[in-house]
Design an enzyme around this catalytic site. Structure first.
Site, PDB file in Angstrom:
ATOM      1  N   HIS A 206      61.577   9.289  -0.337  1.00 55.82           N
ATOM      2  CA  HIS A 206      60.595  10.074  -1.088  1.00 55.82           C
ATOM      3  C   HIS A 206      60.505  11.532  -0.659  1.00 55.82           C
ATOM      4  CE1 HIS A 206      58.206   9.332   2.505  1.00 55.82           C
ATOM      5  NE2 HIS A 206      57.405  10.305   2.113  1.00 55.82           N
TER       6      HIS A 206
HETATM    7  C1  UD1 Z   1      52.778  12.724   0.909  1.00 55.43           C
HETATM    8  C2  UD1 Z   1      52.922  13.454   2.252  1.00 55.43           C
HETATM    9  C3  UD1 Z   1      54.110  12.895   3.023  1.00 55.43           C
HETATM   10  C4  UD1 Z   1      54.018  11.387   3.141  1.00 55.43           C
HETATM   11  C5  UD1 Z   1      53.870  10.791   1.752  1.00 55.43           C
HETATM   12  C6  UD1 Z   1      53.770   9.296   1.742  1.00 55.43           C
HETATM   13  C7  UD1 Z   1      52.294  15.834   2.288  1.00 55.43           C
HETATM   14  C8  UD1 Z   1      52.820  17.196   2.301  1.00 55.43           C
HETATM   15  N1  UD1 Z   1      53.200  14.869   2.043  1.00 55.43           N
HETATM   16  O1  UD1 Z   1      53.942  13.014   0.153  1.00 55.43           O
HETATM   17  O2  UD1 Z   1      54.122  13.452   4.315  1.00 55.43           O
HETATM   18  O3  UD1 Z   1      55.181  10.905   3.771  1.00 55.43           O
HETATM   19  O4  UD1 Z   1      52.689  11.346   1.163  1.00 55.43           O
HETATM   20  O5  UD1 Z   1      53.774   8.863   0.423  1.00 55.43           O
HETATM   21  O6  UD1 Z   1      51.133  15.630   2.481  1.00 55.43           O
HETATM   22  N2  UD1 Z   1      51.605  10.194  -6.897  1.00 55.43           N
HETATM   23  C9  UD1 Z   1      51.174   9.146  -7.659  1.00 55.43           C
HETATM   24  N3  UD1 Z   1      50.145   8.383  -7.198  1.00 55.43           N
HETATM   25  C10 UD1 Z   1      49.542   8.619  -6.012  1.00 55.43           C
HETATM   26  C11 UD1 Z   1      49.979   9.700  -5.253  1.00 55.43           C
HETATM   27  C12 UD1 Z   1      51.023  10.487  -5.692  1.00 55.43           C
HETATM   28  O7  UD1 Z   1      51.693   8.898  -8.736  1.00 55.43           O
HETATM   29  O8  UD1 Z   1      48.612   7.879  -5.643  1.00 55.43           O
HETATM   30  C13 UD1 Z   1      52.741  11.022  -7.383  1.00 55.43           C
HETATM   31  C14 UD1 Z   1      52.306  12.258  -8.113  1.00 55.43           C
HETATM   32  O9  UD1 Z   1      53.215  12.504  -9.127  1.00 55.43           O
HETATM   33  C15 UD1 Z   1      52.447  13.334  -7.044  1.00 55.43           C
HETATM   34  C16 UD1 Z   1      53.640  12.834  -6.253  1.00 55.43           C
HETATM   35  O10 UD1 Z   1      53.522  11.410  -6.279  1.00 55.43           O
HETATM   36  O11 UD1 Z   1      52.634  14.591  -7.601  1.00 55.43           O
HETATM   37  C17 UD1 Z   1      53.663  13.310  -4.835  1.00 55.43           C
HETATM   38  O12 UD1 Z   1      52.427  12.999  -4.162  1.00 55.43           O
HETATM   39  P1  UD1 Z   1      51.924  13.936  -2.944  1.00 55.43           P
HETATM   40  O13 UD1 Z   1      50.762  13.354  -2.264  1.00 55.43           O
HETATM   41  O14 UD1 Z   1      51.823  15.340  -3.411  1.00 55.43           O
HETATM   42  O15 UD1 Z   1      53.152  13.915  -1.954  1.00 55.43           O
HETATM   43  P2  UD1 Z   1      54.002  12.697  -1.400  1.00 55.43           P
HETATM   44  O16 UD1 Z   1      55.394  12.948  -1.850  1.00 55.43           O
HETATM   45  O17 UD1 Z   1      53.385  11.356  -1.685  1.00 55.43           O
END
Ligand code: UD1
Length: 362
Positions: A206
């Site tokens: 991811h």
């Molecule tokens: C975040 C953390 C990362 C961690 C990861 C675990 C930061 C910078 N990154 O990255 O260190 O390893 O979480 O997952 O804080 N989304 C959903 N549902 C959710 C959450 C996210 O669909 O409940 C999707 C959305 O499209 C979002 C994307 O995932 O834009 C990324 O989510 P985000 O929390 O921004 O970053 P992660 O890649 O999950």
């Protein structure tokens, strides 16, 4: 009575907060409150972990959701400042390295509320990684730095952190792993994931640097397709990665890989603890595979957790197709020795609690 605010936000936070809250519960001069920033909001990415770990319903939910780094960080800061002013905690505890960790630390530091950072001192030395920025800022501002491994202390000392702020407590995530390991059996997931004990690989992917770059993700997918011809691969897919698979048209390339939605903690532990191999770009899974003694190939150029390489089962193999495939064959011939780093013993939560109780109550 002293008040502690715990901050959770994203999936990898919940398994770290749970053992710390449990251990602090034995002090009757400490009141604990839980703040959920809502950085992750899906049931499969957040809600399920509150239930599985028996965490209390959050006292405040900030509902920040997904956004750019600046917007997400700012939303946490704005909402968390109001919570701190309302609840006037004596200590804020943050864990890990996600945006919520850094945002809450900045707020508390400016309000002159002491901050304790669980999992302090880890460094990849790669500032292209958003988590590295979060680690540096958080550790620079925290008052109590709780490290999982000796390299954490060395990094902090090298950055000028006073030695008396640093406490080597071990790895709280392994407390959670050992607590749930007896319940982690393959029959829990047999209806969703067809897998034979010790005969398959588990994959997670991811990191933006892997899945947001078309060329990199395509190369990794090609390595996975090759490996899957020898060993079945089970791949619980993060929402970010799911979008990129569709966007880059990689569904066909991943045809031989068994894709599943994200799993809950015990289901996922069932999968990893019975696997032959882990392939990942996650930080936590490098540690969990080391604790389980299962070989791990890390699909990144670096790691902030070098102890999983020097003492554990991890090998950092990069993201080039031929390097991943070569490492896969090599690890079959030369499986790593199984050793568990010092203080990854299931008792890190109580050590954190002792340090924090001493800090707050003397
Ligand atoms: C975040 C953390 C990362 C961690 C990861 C675990 C930061 C910078 N990154 O990255 O260190 O390893 O979480 O997952 O804080 N989304 C959903 N549902 C959710 C959450 C996210 O669909 O409940 C999707 C959305 O499209 C979002 C994307 O995932 O834009 C990324 O989510 P985000 O929390 O921004 O970053 P992660 O890649 O999950």
């Amino acid at each position: 009575m002293k008040t502690i605010l715990h901050v959770v936000g994203a999936r990898p936070n919940f398994m770290k907060v749970a053992p710390v809250m449990a251990a602090l519960a034995r002090f009757d001069d400490i009141r604990q409150l839980l703040v959920d920033t809502g950085q992750h909001y899906d049931e499969a990415m957040a809600g399920i972990f509150l239930k599985e770990f028996g965490l209390p319903a959050p006292d405040r939910s900030l509902g920040v959701g997904s956004a750019s780094h600046a917007v997400q960080t700012a939303r946490v800061m704005t909402a968390f400042e109001a919570v701190c002013l309302e609840l006037a905690p004596d200590l804020v505890i943050v864990v890990g390295d996600v945006n919520s960790t850094m945002a809450a630390t900045l707020v508390a530091a400016k309000l002159r509320i002491p901050v304790a950072h669980v999992e302090a001192g880890l460094r990849s030395r790669d500032r292209a990684m958003p988590e590295e920025i979060n680690r540096i800022v958080t550790d620079c501002l925290a008052d109590v730095l709780l490290t999982p491994s000796p390299d954490g202390r060395e990094n902090l000392i090298a950055e000028g952190v006073p030695a008396d702020r640093i406490h080597h407590v071990g790895n709280v995530m392994i407390d959670t792993l050992l607590r749930f390991l007896p319940a982690a059996t393959l029959d829990r997931i047999a209806d969703r994931v067809p897998s034979v004990r010790g005969r398959y690989a588990v994959l997670t992917l991811h990191r933006p640097s892997n899945v947001d770059e078309r060329a990199t993700f395509t190369g990794i997918a090609s390595a996975l397709a090759t490996i899957a011809r020898t060993m079945p691969i089970v791949f619980p897919v993060h929402p970010r990665t799911e979008s990129r698979i569709a966007e880059f048209g990689l569904t066909r390339a991943l045809d031989g890989v068994c894709l599943t939605p994200p799993l809950g903690y015990v289901d996922f532990l069932s999968l990893t603890s019975n696997a032959a191999l882990v392939l990942t770009d996650s930080g936590g899974l490098q540690e969990e595979s080391t604790a389980l003694g299962i070989p791990c190939l890390t699909l990144r150029e670096n790691t902030e957790r070098p102890i999983t390489v020097t003492q554990g089962t991890n090998r950092v193999v990069g993201t080039r197709c031929e390097d991943i495939v070569a490492a896969f064959h090599d690890v079959q011939r030369h499986p790593p020795a199984r050793r568990r780093p010092d203080l990854w013993d299931g008792r890190a939560g109580p050590r954190v609690a002792s340090v924090l109780h001493e800090f707050l109550c003397g």
